[in-house]
Structures are given as C-alpha cells and as structure tokens.
Design an enzyme around this catalytic site. Structure first.
Site, PDB file in Angstrom:
ATOM      1  N   ASN A  64     -62.298  -1.049  -3.257  1.00 38.82           N
ATOM      2  CA  ASN A  64     -62.889  -0.638  -1.846  1.00 38.82           C
ATOM      3  C   ASN A  64     -64.406  -0.834  -2.198  1.00 38.82           C
ATOM      4  O   ASN A  64     -64.894  -0.946  -3.137  1.00 38.82           O
ATOM      5  CB  ASN A  64     -62.622   0.307  -0.920  1.00 38.82           C
ATOM      6  CG  ASN A  64     -62.911   1.582  -1.595  1.00 38.82           C
ATOM      7  OD1 ASN A  64     -64.172   2.053  -1.779  1.00 38.82           O
ATOM      8  ND2 ASN A  64     -62.122   2.736  -2.105  1.00 38.82           N
ATOM      9  N   ASP A 113     -55.883   4.687  -0.110  1.00 37.95           N
ATOM     10  CA  ASP A 113     -54.683   5.487   0.511  1.00 37.95           C
ATOM     11  C   ASP A 113     -53.548   4.935   0.094  1.00 37.95           C
ATOM     12  O   ASP A 113     -52.415   5.660  -0.006  1.00 37.95           O
ATOM     13  CB  ASP A 113     -54.714   5.034   2.202  1.00 37.95           C
ATOM     14  CG  ASP A 113     -55.930   5.772   2.813  1.00 37.95           C
ATOM     15  OD1 ASP A 113     -56.320   6.964   2.456  1.00 37.95           O
ATOM     16  OD2 ASP A 113     -56.590   5.144   3.835  1.00 37.95           O
ATOM     17  N   ILE A 149     -56.227  13.993  -1.525  1.00 34.51           N
ATOM     18  CA  ILE A 149     -56.980  14.955  -2.237  1.00 34.51           C
ATOM     19  C   ILE A 149     -57.431  16.117  -1.444  1.00 34.51           C
ATOM     20  O   ILE A 149     -57.446  17.367  -1.494  1.00 34.51           O
ATOM     21  CB  ILE A 149     -57.832  14.340  -3.130  1.00 34.51           C
ATOM     22  CG1 ILE A 149     -57.109  13.220  -3.997  1.00 34.51           C
ATOM     23  CG2 ILE A 149     -58.375  15.478  -4.201  1.00 34.51           C
ATOM     24  CD1 ILE A 149     -58.279  12.280  -4.435  1.00 34.51           C
ATOM     25  N   PHE A 153     -65.352  13.770   4.298  1.00 34.15           N
ATOM     26  CA  PHE A 153     -65.799  12.650   5.067  1.00 34.15           C
ATOM     27  C   PHE A 153     -64.879  11.932   6.018  1.00 34.15           C
ATOM     28  O   PHE A 153     -63.742  11.772   5.658  1.00 34.15           O
ATOM     29  CB  PHE A 153     -66.473  11.559   3.800  1.00 34.15           C
ATOM     30  CG  PHE A 153     -67.949  12.190   3.511  1.00 34.15           C
ATOM     31  CD1 PHE A 153     -68.158  13.220   2.898  1.00 34.15           C
ATOM     32  CD2 PHE A 153     -69.280  11.457   3.848  1.00 34.15           C
ATOM     33  CE1 PHE A 153     -69.476  13.676   2.332  1.00 34.15           C
ATOM     34  CE2 PHE A 153     -70.257  11.836   3.592  1.00 34.15           C
ATOM     35  CZ  PHE A 153     -70.543  13.108   2.815  1.00 34.15           C
ATOM     36  N   LYS A 172     -59.437  14.189  12.477  1.00 30.40           N
ATOM     37  CA  LYS A 172     -58.947  14.345  10.914  1.00 30.40           C
ATOM     38  C   LYS A 172     -59.427  15.654  10.255  1.00 30.40           C
ATOM     39  O   LYS A 172     -58.865  16.143   9.325  1.00 30.40           O
ATOM     40  CB  LYS A 172     -60.162  13.427  10.197  1.00 30.40           C
ATOM     41  CG  LYS A 172     -59.846  12.712   8.978  1.00 30.40           C
ATOM     42  CD  LYS A 172     -60.420  11.371   8.532  1.00 30.40           C
ATOM     43  CE  LYS A 172     -59.953  10.242   9.041  1.00 30.40           C
ATOM     44  NZ  LYS A 172     -60.766   8.895   8.482  1.00 30.40           N
TER      45      LYS A 172
END
Ligand code: CTP
Length: 397
Positions: free
Chosen positions: A208, A276, A305, A323, A337
C-alpha cells in the site's frame, strides 16, 4: 547534554574509522568521557596514538594484551559505560555480534556487556545489501541493538549507495537521544509503522502507499522524551529514526509476531498500514504467464494486530493507540473502530487523495478517546508526533 556520560567506543576496521576520531572530539566537547577500543583491523586505519590522544585516555587494543586485566577486566570495561558505541560497525563486526563470536577484545566486550549498544554501520554498498548482512541487521535489531545510519552517498571504494557511516554529529545526536532523560524515561513503547508486503510469489507482492513517515515521526518523538522505543517497521520509504530498537518485518503476520515478542510494554502505538488480506497460498516459485490464462488470487484475512493486543489480558499495555485512515465519515468510522478494536485512543485522519496526507509531510488528525475528541489543525507529521508524545507522557505519568 552529555556531561558526565561515559561512552565506550569500539572502532572497527574500515575507512570510516577516521570519522571516529572526530566523533571522539565531538563527544568530549559535550562533556562525555570516551574509553576507546580499537580492533586490530581498526588499527590499520587509525593509529592507537591518535585515538588515545584525542580521547585523553588509554586505548584498549587486544584482549590478550589487556595488562590491566586484574584491575579492570573486560567485563567491567564493558559495563562501566553508559553506552557502548560501535563506529564504524563493519560487516565483520556485525556478523560477530549477531553470532556471538568472542575472539578479540571488541567482540568479547560486546558479548559481556549489559549496557545498551549503538552501532554505526559502514561498509561497501554490496556488502550492506548482501543477504548475510541484512540477516545480521535484523537479528541485531531483534536483540535490542540500536543503529544510526548508514547513509546513502559516494563511497571511498568508488561506488554509490547505502553504506557510508553516519556523520559524527549524526552519531552524537543518536547518542544523545539514546541517553536522554525525559518524561518517558523508563517507559517501554512499541510503535508499528510503514506498509506490509504480502507475497504473491517470490518476486511479486501486495503493498500500500504508506511511506512510514508518521510512524517514524512518532517513534522519534517518543525517543526524544526518553522512551525506550521498539520500532516494528514494514518496508518504509523513510529511514527509521536513530536511538530506537528497530525490528524489520515484511508481512502482517511477522509484524504480529514481532509485536508479541516485544511485550510487555507500557504503551503501544499502531501507526502501520497493515494489509487486511494476504494471498492465501503464495506461490513458492514465480507464477508464469500461461497462454492468456489469468491467475486467480485467493485471499485470507490477516490478524488484526491492534485488536489482538487491545484484547490481551495479562500483558495488555496500559495505553493502546490505533490509527484510523478513512476516506469518508472520518469521525463516525473512527469512533466505531475504537470501540470495535478495544483500543484506548484512535488517531483518525482523512487519507482521501485530495488531502495529500498519504505519502505527504503533513497531517490533520482527530484524537478520539473514550470520552473526548480533539480536532488538531493541519500541521507537519513531526508536530503531530510531538503533540501525541506529549499526550502519551501525560497519560502514563
Ligand atoms: N491494524 C492492525 N492490524 C491489521 C489492520 C489494521 O494492527 N491487520 C491497525 C492499524 O495499524 C491501525 C488500525 O488498525 O492502527 C486501523 O487500521 P485501518 O486500516 O484504518 O482499519 P481496518 O482495520 O483496516 O478497518 P477498515 O478496513 O474498516 O477501515
């Protein structure tokens, strides 16, 4: 800043040894005392006389010539320092350190010491890139050795690339940040950073756009406040900061393992952009083009994690920070989240391409806790990191 600090400086055998003479001078200017140890190969590049003249101290050169063994054995020599610095750390010295060899004074001291070791590698670019050196580097990082450099540049051997020893003032800065006392002194903090690479076959991978800039800035800021930082990083664009323990990984599963190995810790900051999914069964050999037939990749979910660490019972860090990189409904997604993953704080940011945040030098974040939300103005990633480090110091106080 270094007044009263005792540095044991091991000078290995490389052309960069001449820079270590300047390093000694810079350290003494700042009030540190330097006990120099010169390897046999090091003495081919700089003379014991110049080293001891600059250090204002005896230079120790060989295990078996150590006449003061009775009054100051090598074990004591290695332990009376505040920091052991290896500069230049040659490929050979790194190999000895990684494998526990003890066939001269320098390697014996490095095995016998219970003091933090900071190494400044210096070698030819191909030697640095060689899988053996990279293996040793990973091992030494996992063993808790800190590194500064090497830098990219022209080398004495005429080649160009990574392998030049960090400049004396960079090494001094790394020493200062290692020995610094601050509000986070004595606190162990894990920081994940960068992207992960998930292999498709031995030559291809899924990645990414994370540069690792924000995670690196956070690790630097925490170290500057005195924290003992374990920096678990994927293959990032930016080099890791000095004065932190670097653990290099590639995949999400390796990152999880490295984080679990680094526990217990007082806090953990999960700044990495973890993939992911991984390819369910990565091919052991290169996938070949096959008469127009397209390969079909099947995916498997990677471990989360942040969620795993947040849900640990016995050794959950007191403060777990995640984050949330979002492209829409930033706050709502981030709040959900935080609850879903079970972490304490979420640092949320908008990573839509128009913001230029992913891969850029600035960030605009929201700090979301169980009962509050702060909207920070757009600022440099280092300023975000400094502000976050300050909040962490307050929370752990
Ligand atoms: N994270 C992690 N392990 C993963 C995925 C994410 O530790 N396998 C961490 C990231 O480091 C970050 C946080 O979880 O701190 C959120 O990452 P993000 O990619 O924004 O969230 P996702 O879990 O992927 O959720 P979604 O796909 O819904 O955005």
């Amino acid at each position: 800043m270094l007044r009263g600090k005792k540095i044991l400086l091991i000078i290995g055998g490389g052309i960069a040894a001449y820079k270590s003479l300047d390093l000694i001078r810079r350290l003494r200017e700042r009030g540190a005392s330097v006990t120099p140890v010169l390897t046999k190969a090091g003495a081919e590049f700089v003379t014991p006389l110049s080293v001891s003249a600059l250090a204002g101290d005896k230079v120790f050169t060989d295990l078996f010539d150590l006449t003061d063994e009775a009054e100051m054995g090598h074990i004591q020599l290695s332990r009376s320092a505040d920091l052991v610095v290896v500069a230049p750390a040659t490929a050979d010295l790194m190999a000895k350190m990684a494998h526990g060899h003890t066939n001269d004074l320098a390697s014996t001291l490095l095995m016998a010491t219970d003091t933090q070791v900071l190494a400044a590698p210096a070698m030819n670019v191909r030697m640095w890139d060689h899988p053996a050196t990279q293996r040793n580097l990973s091992q030494l990082g996992a063993d808790g050795i800190l590194f500064v450099g090497p830098n990219d540049g022209d080398m004495a051997c005429g080649e160009f690339g990574p392998g030049r020893m960090a400049e004396p003032l960079e090494i001094v800065a790394a020493i200062e940040s290692t020995l610094v006392q601050g509000p986070l002194t004595g606190k162990r903090i894990i920081v994940t950073s960068g992207p992960t690479h998930e292999p498709i076959d031995p030559v291809r991978y899924i990645a990414n756009r994370s540069s690792g800039a924000q995670g690196t800035a956070i690790a630097r800021a925490l170290a500057a406040q005195g924290a003992d930082v374990v920096f678990v990083t994927g293959p990032a664009d930016v080099p890791p900061p000095a004065g932190v323990q670097v653990v290099r990984i590639e995949t999400a599963r390796q990152m999880l393992q490295a984080v679990e190995d680094a526990l217990p810790a007082d806090a953990a900051v999960f700044a990495a952009a973890v993939a992911d999914w991984r390819v369910a069964s990565a091919s052991g050999s290169k996938i070949k083009k096959d008469a127009g037939r397209m390969p079909v990749l099947e995916f498997a979910e990677n471990p989360d994690i942040l969620a795993r660490v947040s849900q640990r019972k016995a050794d959950r860090p007191a403060l777990v920070i995640g984050f949330a990189a979002e492209t829409d409904n930033v706050i709502a997604h981030a709040e959900a989240k935080r609850a879903r993953k079970g972490c304490d704080w979420i640092v949320a940011n908008d990573v839509s391409p128009a913001t230029g945040i992913m891969g850029g030098t600035e960030n605009a974040v929201h700090l979301i806790t169980a009962d509050s939300r702060e909207d920070w103005p757009r600022m440099s990633k280092q300023d975000v990191a400094n502000k976050l480090a300050q909040r962490i110091a307050e929370a752990l106080d």
